[in-house]
Design an enzyme around this catalytic site. Structure first.
Site, short mmCIF file in Angstrom:
data_model
loop_
_atom_site.label_atom_id
_atom_site.label_comp_id
_atom_site.label_asym_id
_atom_site.label_seq_id
_atom_site.Cartn_x
_atom_site.Cartn_y
_atom_site.Cartn_z
N HIS A 86 47.11 8.99 0.83
CA HIS A 86 47.40 7.59 0.52
C HIS A 86 46.66 7.15 -0.73
O HIS A 86 47.23 6.46 -1.60
CB HIS A 86 47.02 6.71 1.72
CG HIS A 86 47.39 5.28 1.57
ND1 HIS A 86 46.51 4.33 1.11
CD2 HIS A 86 48.56 4.62 1.81
CE1 HIS A 86 47.10 3.15 1.08
NE2 HIS A 86 48.34 3.30 1.50
N GLU A 91 52.65 7.21 0.15
CA GLU A 91 52.82 6.49 1.40
C GLU A 91 53.30 7.46 2.48
O GLU A 91 53.70 8.60 2.18
CB GLU A 91 53.82 5.35 1.23
CG GLU A 91 53.41 4.31 0.21
CD GLU A 91 52.17 3.53 0.63
OE1 GLU A 91 51.91 3.43 1.85
OE2 GLU A 91 51.46 3.03 -0.27
N HIS A 123 47.35 0.83 9.21
CA HIS A 123 48.56 1.62 9.44
C HIS A 123 48.88 1.82 10.92
O HIS A 123 49.78 2.59 11.25
CB HIS A 123 48.41 2.99 8.76
CG HIS A 123 48.31 2.90 7.27
ND1 HIS A 123 47.10 2.84 6.61
CD2 HIS A 123 49.27 2.82 6.30
CE1 HIS A 123 47.31 2.75 5.30
NE2 HIS A 123 48.61 2.73 5.09
N CYS A 185 44.27 22.85 12.63
CA CYS A 185 43.78 23.01 13.99
C CYS A 185 44.90 23.45 14.93
O CYS A 185 45.45 24.53 14.79
CB CYS A 185 43.09 21.73 14.45
SG CYS A 185 41.90 21.98 15.78
#
Length: 283
Positions: A86, A91, A123, A185
């Site tokens: 961002h 965006e 957000h 991950c």
């Protein structure tokens, strides 16, 4: 005097036989402040391209003893890469398989972080009101404005995403149309959606959370039982190469596939993704 924290998983009273991580594991692997740094993008992107986040929409993961692990997307693994992207001018939109709200491992939220928490609040509505992934997939074409697909980690990525044809279609579109795919991950478990059809990630190398580490987490009460399957084993069966066998915060780039090994890699992955995407779209 040293205070001993419990290694017993903590009861999640919102569901029968469900558990949060133990006090001990949270003391070892979570922090009220993140390691966010290096957010320095003096010439951010100003165009229309954006990120599609494929988030988890299910909280409870069954373990081998029938107990449920209360999970979702890991906040650090989700928010730090997005913070960098961002700041670099990209965006993002959020989609889930069902179109229902994103589930977070809120027990890992860096609730005292003066940069990450305002970013999350700014957000939050995107995560609470995501798009339905099937609707996004139906609209994809060579001119679509998504520059990247981002699949955050957290054990929530093991639920639904590996079997989703919509996830498969989104990934196939991204690779074939020269877009970035970003994950870390447990997020790469989503790549398993490609195993029963066209698999453009065959032969790619990634960093991911090691199966060996997942097998140890019940010992400290992070999970209330062992997993019933291990995503690393399955990724190798479909032709992917996992280059790490430990957790060091490592990140890796293979063509436009950008990956990290754990929440410790979230900041570095965010920087890598921002730099690579700026070079591709704002260079």
């Amino acid at each position: 005097m040293t205070v001993q924290t419990s290694k017993n998983p903590q009861v999640d009273i919102a569901e029968d036989n469900a558990f949060f991580p133990s006090e001990y594991s949270l003391s070892q692997y979570t922090s009220p402040v993140s390691d966010l740094d290096g957010v320095d993008y003096p010439k951010p992107y100003r165009g229309k391209h954006k990120i599609l986040v494929i988030a988890a929409d299910e909280r409870y993961l069954p373990t081998d003893n029938g107990k449920l692990f209360s999970t979702g997307n890991h906040p650090i693994e989700t928010l730090l890469p997005l913070y960098h992207l961002h700041a670099a001018g990209f965006e993002f939109e959020v989609a889930t398989i069902s179109g229902l709200m994103t589930k977070f491992e809120y027990w890992a939220m860096p609730h005292k972080d003066e940069k990450v928490m305002p970013f999350f609040e700014q957000h939050k509505s995107l995560f609470r009101n995501p798009k339905k992934l099937a609707d996004v997939v139906a609209s994809l074409n060579a001119d679509s404005e998504y520059a990247a697909i981002f699949v955050p980690g957290g054990h929530g990525a093991l639920i639904g995403l590996p079997e989703s044809q919509d996830v498969a279609a989104a990934l196939q579109w991204a690779i074939k149309n020269d877009r970035f795919v970003i994950s870390l991950c447990h997020g790469p478990a989503a790549f398993l959606a490609l195993r029963h059809g066209d698999n453009p990630l065959n032969g790619y190398s990634i960093c991911a959370f090691p199966d060996a580490a997942d097998k140890q987490t019940p010992e400290i009460g992070y999970m209330p039982g062992h997993l019933t399957w291990y995503f690393g084993e399955e990724l190798k069966k479909m032709g992917m190469n996992i280059i790490n066998d430990d957790i060091t915060g490592r990140v890796h780039k293979d063509r436009k596939l950008l990956t990290g090994d754990s929440p410790f890699a979230a900041n570095a992955l965010g920087k890598l993704a921002a730099q690579e995407m700026l070079a591709a779209y704002a260079g």
